[in-house]
Design a protein around this motif. Structure first.
Motif, short mmCIF file in Angstrom:
data_model
loop_
_atom_site.label_atom_id
_atom_site.label_comp_id
_atom_site.label_asym_id
_atom_site.label_seq_id
_atom_site.Cartn_x
_atom_site.Cartn_y
_atom_site.Cartn_z
N ASP A 1 -4.12 6.45 0.63
CA ASP A 1 -3.18 6.81 1.69
C ASP A 1 -1.90 7.39 1.12
O ASP A 1 -1.74 7.49 -0.11
CB ASP A 1 -2.91 5.62 2.62
N LYS A 2 -0.96 7.75 1.99
CA LYS A 2 0.27 8.42 1.54
C LYS A 2 1.13 7.53 0.66
O LYS A 2 1.98 8.03 -0.10
CB LYS A 2 1.07 8.89 2.75
N ASP A 3 0.92 6.21 0.72
CA ASP A 3 1.69 5.29 -0.11
C ASP A 3 1.02 5.01 -1.45
O ASP A 3 1.51 4.19 -2.23
CB ASP A 3 1.90 3.97 0.64
N GLY A 4 -0.11 5.66 -1.70
CA GLY A 4 -0.80 5.48 -2.97
C GLY A 4 -1.76 4.32 -3.00
O GLY A 4 -2.27 3.96 -4.07
N VAL A 5 -2.04 3.71 -1.87
CA VAL A 5 -2.96 2.58 -1.80
C VAL A 5 -4.38 3.08 -1.56
O VAL A 5 -4.62 3.85 -0.63
CB VAL A 5 -2.56 1.60 -0.67
N SER B 1 -7.25 11.91 -1.42
CA SER B 1 -5.92 11.32 -1.51
C SER B 1 -4.95 12.03 -0.58
O SER B 1 -4.91 13.26 -0.52
CB SER B 1 -5.40 11.40 -2.95
N GLU C 1 -1.78 10.84 -0.94
CA GLU C 1 -0.58 10.71 -1.78
C GLU C 1 -0.28 12.05 -2.43
O GLU C 1 0.88 12.48 -2.52
CB GLU C 1 -0.81 9.63 -2.84
#
Length: 438
Positions: A341-345, A358, A360
């Motif tokens: 996701d956009k938060d890198g998770v 991704s 992110e």
């Protein structure tokens, strides 16, 4: 031959002028006047038609002069049977299209208007200009002399003085002013990165549409709008796209909803059964289905919930042991190994394909696609060519499975998003619009 009802097309010089709110208000106002209104959307948009349906009470269909040949355009135009009036919404600016001709044209809203025989209502954003707005409208009228401009609706007008100045320019240019909409900050629809939020996500869509209709009724000459449509062209009936199977388990919820209405209509008219299920509710696809189809949507906004949907994932795996599963864009990502996701998770997806994507590392992917299948996919054998459209912001981290197709943009340039296939499972980043005629 099928005669089209009278119609018009609502367009603008560019995106962001307010044409969608004008469109929704107009659809509802005409419906409230007792007319049966058939909405259409020019171009490959899979969000606006649901708003049109809510406003008009009739399903809205895409008309796409780049991807669709004349028989399919005719079949889609035929969906207006029984309507008193057709109202189409343009996409981007009136003349915006691609550089290379598709099956029918370059994909602009102006081409749609000409092909269907409808005059244009031009929505002009008057913010930051006065008499100069007339020069803009006059240029759009002169650019394609054969395209009739029924008149203009002036949006975001700041004051009575502002209106007088603009009208002076329009009178000088000989342009018909159909309405003047005062500037109001509460008339915009909520948006996210692919455009509008989905109709099913709007907190109070009915109240919003009712408000748009009341606003248009106060500020637009609806009698002139009633008189503006022209009879459409006569069309030779053609077929809608055929279904990929008899019983289709179709994912339908806030994460998976981007399916073109003409496809679903064609599937049903051919006798296919649509079996909806919700991955977000952790529902497994119907075990009696011949195929599972995951359309595009917003899996990145629901990745955590999808990762925890054990019954959904188990159902997909059970089905894929013997029967096909196909995903488009967001559905393709959900079939992959993981989504960041956009938060890198990173979130575990179905794992039926090796695809890793991704958000992110955002990458803008937009445009028409022509795909020459090198492997078969549900409903289509290797060697056939499909036409579609791609629009997403994800980056591919790995795509280890066999390519599904050789994919090209509208100008014939190869693109990296080939789609992929593993066993009975396939997916593409583009949303299919139609199969090319042989």
């Amino acid at each position: 031959m099928i005669p089209l009802p009278p119609g018009l097309l609502v367009s603008a010089p560019s995106s962001g002028t307010g044409k969608t709110t004008v469109m929704l208000g107009l659809l509802r106002a005409l419906r409230d006047d007792g007319l049966t209104v058939q909405p259409f959307k020019s171009g490959p948009d899979y969000i606006d038609p649901a708003f049109h349906h809510a406003a008009s009470g009739r399903p809205s269909f895409n008309i796409d002069t780049w991807a669709m040949d004349d028989p399919l355009l005719s079949a889609i135009g035929g969906q207006a049977a029984g309507a008193d009036i057709c109202v189409a919404e343009g996409s981007m600016g009136l003349y915006d299209g691609v550089a290379t001709r598709g099956q029918s044209g370059f994909g602009s809203s102006a081409e749609t208007a000409l092909r269907m025989g409808w005059p244009v209502v031009l929505v002009i954003d008057a913010g930051g200009q006065a008499q100069s707005a007339a020069a803009t409208a006059l240029g759009f009228q002169a650019y394609m002399p054969g395209l009739p401009i029924a008149g203009v609706i002036l949006n975001r007008v700041a004051s009575p003085r502002h209106e007088r100045l603009i009208r002076r320019g329009m009178d000088h240019a000989g342009l018909n002013v159909l309405g003047v909409l005062p500037r109001r900050g509460d008339l915009s629809l909520p948006e996210r990165h692919l455009g509008l939020i989905q109709a099913i996500e709007h907190p109070d869509l009915e109240a919003a549409i009712t408000g748009y209709a009341a606003f248009l009724r106060e500020n637009v000459d609806l009698a002139a709008i009633h008189a503006a449509p022209r009879a459409g062209t006569s069309l030779t009936a053609g077929p809608l796209p055929k279904p990929p199977a008899q019983r289709i388990a179709l994912a339908r919820d806030a994460a998976f909803s981007f399916t073109y209405p003409h496809l679903l209509k064609g599937w049903r008219e051919a006798g296919a059964e649509i079996l909806p299920f919700s991955p977000l509710a952790d529902e497994a696809p119907d075990t009696s289905a011949d195929i599972v189809w995951l359309p595009g949507g917003y899996p990145e906004l629901h990745a955590r919930k999808l990762a925890a949907a054990d019954a959904f994932r188990a159902g997909l795996h059970a089905h894929a042991k013997t029967k096909p599963v196909h995903g488009e864009c967001g559905g393709y990502m959900a079939l992959g190994a993981g989504l960041i996701d956009k938060d890198g998770v990173r979130h575990q997806m179905a794992g039926l394909l090796g695809l890793e994507t991704s958000y992110e590392k955002r990458k803008f992917n937009l445009g028409y696609r022509r795909a020459e299948l090198v492997e078969s996919m549900p409903g289509y054998i290797a060697g056939r060519a499909l036409r579609g459209h791609e629009f997403h912001y994800s980056s591919i981290l790995q795509q280890p499975d066999m390519p599904l197709a050789n994919v090209f943009d509208a100008d014939g340039n190869a693109v990296a998003q080939t789609g992929s296939k593993r066993g009975t499972v396939s997916g593409t980043f583009f949303h299919m619009i139609t199969e090319e005629a042989q």
